[in-house]
Write a protein that holds these residues in place. Structure first.
Motif, mmCIF file in Angstrom:
data_model
loop_
_atom_site.group_PDB
_atom_site.id
_atom_site.type_symbol
_atom_site.label_atom_id
_atom_site.label_comp_id
_atom_site.label_asym_id
_atom_site.label_seq_id
_atom_site.Cartn_x
_atom_site.Cartn_y
_atom_site.Cartn_z
ATOM 1 N N LEU A 1 0.846 -1.189 0.000
ATOM 2 C CA LEU A 1 0.000 0.000 0.000
ATOM 3 C C LEU A 1 0.882 1.240 0.000
ATOM 4 C CD1 LEU A 1 -2.410 -1.130 2.849
ATOM 5 C CD2 LEU A 1 -2.803 -1.292 0.385
ATOM 6 N N ILE A 2 0.449 2.281 -0.681
ATOM 7 C CA ILE A 2 1.184 3.549 -0.658
ATOM 8 C C ILE A 2 1.005 4.163 0.717
ATOM 9 C CG2 ILE A 2 1.337 5.883 -1.604
ATOM 10 C CD1 ILE A 2 0.384 4.705 -4.293
ATOM 11 N N VAL A 3 2.129 4.435 1.388
ATOM 12 C CA VAL A 3 2.081 5.020 2.724
ATOM 13 C C VAL A 3 2.629 6.443 2.756
ATOM 14 C CG1 VAL A 3 2.126 2.801 3.914
ATOM 15 C CG2 VAL A 3 4.286 3.948 3.393
ATOM 16 N N ALA A 4 3.370 6.840 1.725
ATOM 17 C CA ALA A 4 3.896 8.206 1.653
ATOM 18 C C ALA A 4 4.282 8.519 0.216
ATOM 19 C CB ALA A 4 5.115 8.363 2.562
ATOM 20 N N ARG A 5 4.232 9.817 -0.085
ATOM 21 C CA ARG A 5 4.621 10.313 -1.410
ATOM 22 C C ARG A 5 5.198 11.703 -1.197
ATOM 23 N NH1 ARG A 5 2.275 8.963 -6.537
ATOM 24 N NH2 ARG A 5 0.708 7.768 -5.421
ATOM 25 N N ASN A 6 6.314 12.017 -1.854
ATOM 26 C CA ASN A 6 6.847 13.368 -1.671
ATOM 27 C C ASN A 6 5.991 14.369 -2.430
ATOM 28 O OD1 ASN A 6 7.690 13.120 -4.337
ATOM 29 N ND2 ASN A 6 9.835 13.518 -3.922
ATOM 30 N N THR A 7 6.217 15.651 -2.165
ATOM 31 C CA THR A 7 5.354 16.684 -2.743
ATOM 32 C C THR A 7 5.453 16.761 -4.255
ATOM 33 O OG1 THR A 7 7.068 18.328 -2.287
ATOM 34 C CG2 THR A 7 5.302 18.108 -0.665
ATOM 35 N N ARG A 8 6.604 16.410 -4.828
ATOM 36 C CA ARG A 8 6.748 16.418 -6.291
ATOM 37 C C ARG A 8 6.126 15.180 -6.920
ATOM 38 N NH1 ARG A 8 11.655 17.483 -4.301
ATOM 39 N NH2 ARG A 8 12.404 15.441 -4.935
ATOM 40 N N LEU B 1 5.982 2.411 -0.287
ATOM 41 C CA LEU B 1 4.934 1.399 -0.175
ATOM 42 C C LEU B 1 5.328 0.372 0.876
ATOM 43 C CD1 LEU B 1 5.552 1.828 -3.568
ATOM 44 C CD2 LEU B 1 3.252 0.918 -3.506
ATOM 45 N N LYS B 2 4.314 -0.130 1.602
ATOM 46 C CA LYS B 2 4.526 -1.171 2.606
ATOM 47 C C LYS B 2 3.410 -2.202 2.498
ATOM 48 C CE LYS B 2 6.382 1.733 6.326
ATOM 49 N NZ LYS B 2 6.172 2.144 7.732
ATOM 50 N N PRO B 3 3.750 -3.461 2.765
ATOM 51 C CA PRO B 3 2.677 -4.435 2.921
ATOM 52 C C PRO B 3 1.969 -4.134 4.244
ATOM 53 C CG PRO B 3 4.817 -5.523 2.669
ATOM 54 C CD PRO B 3 5.065 -4.067 2.845
ATOM 55 N N PHE C 1 8.590 -2.000 7.369
ATOM 56 C CA PHE C 1 9.572 -1.687 6.334
ATOM 57 C C PHE C 1 8.895 -1.253 5.037
ATOM 58 C CE2 PHE C 1 11.656 -5.037 8.932
ATOM 59 C CZ PHE C 1 12.586 -4.221 9.547
ATOM 60 N N ALA C 2 9.534 -0.305 4.353
ATOM 61 C CA ALA C 2 8.981 0.239 3.109
ATOM 62 C C ALA C 2 9.890 -0.053 1.925
ATOM 63 C CB ALA C 2 8.792 1.751 3.242
ATOM 64 N N PRO D 1 13.542 6.268 7.554
ATOM 65 C CA PRO D 1 14.553 5.256 7.896
ATOM 66 C C PRO D 1 14.025 3.832 7.716
ATOM 67 C CG PRO D 1 13.646 6.211 9.882
ATOM 68 C CD PRO D 1 13.089 7.003 8.728
ATOM 69 N N ASP D 2 12.717 3.702 7.573
ATOM 70 C CA ASP D 2 12.095 2.386 7.390
ATOM 71 C C ASP D 2 12.228 1.866 5.961
ATOM 72 O OD1 ASP D 2 10.434 4.525 6.587
ATOM 73 O OD2 ASP D 2 8.651 3.271 6.721
ATOM 74 N N SER D 3 12.665 2.706 5.031
ATOM 75 C CA SER D 3 12.810 2.278 3.635
ATOM 76 C C SER D 3 14.040 1.392 3.510
ATOM 77 C CB SER D 3 12.944 3.502 2.728
ATOM 78 O OG SER D 3 13.073 3.100 1.395
ATOM 79 N N VAL D 4 13.833 0.133 3.137
ATOM 80 C CA VAL D 4 14.934 -0.829 3.111
ATOM 81 C C VAL D 4 15.472 -1.087 1.709
ATOM 82 C CG1 VAL D 4 14.258 -1.945 5.262
ATOM 83 C CG2 VAL D 4 13.390 -2.838 3.099
ATOM 84 N N THR D 5 14.756 -0.676 0.690
ATOM 85 C CA THR D 5 15.257 -0.816 -0.685
ATOM 86 C C THR D 5 14.543 0.181 -1.588
ATOM 87 O OG1 THR D 5 15.851 -2.428 -2.395
ATOM 88 C CG2 THR D 5 13.640 -2.599 -1.486
ATOM 89 N N SER D 6 15.188 0.508 -2.697
ATOM 90 C CA SER D 6 14.612 1.455 -3.660
ATOM 91 C C SER D 6 14.626 0.867 -5.058
ATOM 92 C CB SER D 6 15.414 2.758 -3.684
ATOM 93 O OG SER D 6 15.276 3.477 -2.497
#
Length: 98
Positions: A23-30, A36-38, A43-44, A61-66
């Motif tokens: 699920l989308i949990v955050a998006r930057n303003t641009r 996304l997180k299950p 972890f995102a 800090p919860d983002s573990v991969t991009s």
């Protein structure tokens, strides 16, 4: 082979990750970075058109991969990147949980 522009490629990547229960949990303003997180996970997985900045690392800090897409890509290339990001995400979660 038809290439999607980076904006459309990012949208396909986000949809691809979401189709695996994220699920989308955050998006930057641009709108060029999506986190996304299950459900129930701490972890995102980040989908973006650029590498993470120190500010982004501090804010998420919860983002573990991009999954980063900067150039036009074919649908099959995007799907392969999504699959790779999901494998990396699962591996990082295992490392951090255990």
């Amino acid at each position: 082979m038809t290439l999607l522009n980076p904006t459309d490629a990012l949208a396909r990547a986000v949809a691809g990750v979401a189709s695996h229960g994220f699920l989308i949990v955050a998006r930057n303003t641009r709108g060029d970075s999506v986190y996304l997180k299950p459900e129930g996970s701490v972890f995102a997985l980040r989908v973006s058109n650029h590498a993470r900045t120190p500010k982004q690392r501090a804010n998420h800090p919860d983002s573990v991969t991009s999954l980063v897409i900067r150039q036009p890509k074919a649908e099959s290339q995007i799907d392969a990147l999504v699959a790779e990001a999901l494998r990396n995400y699962a591996g990082e979660c295992r490392k951090r949980e255990g």
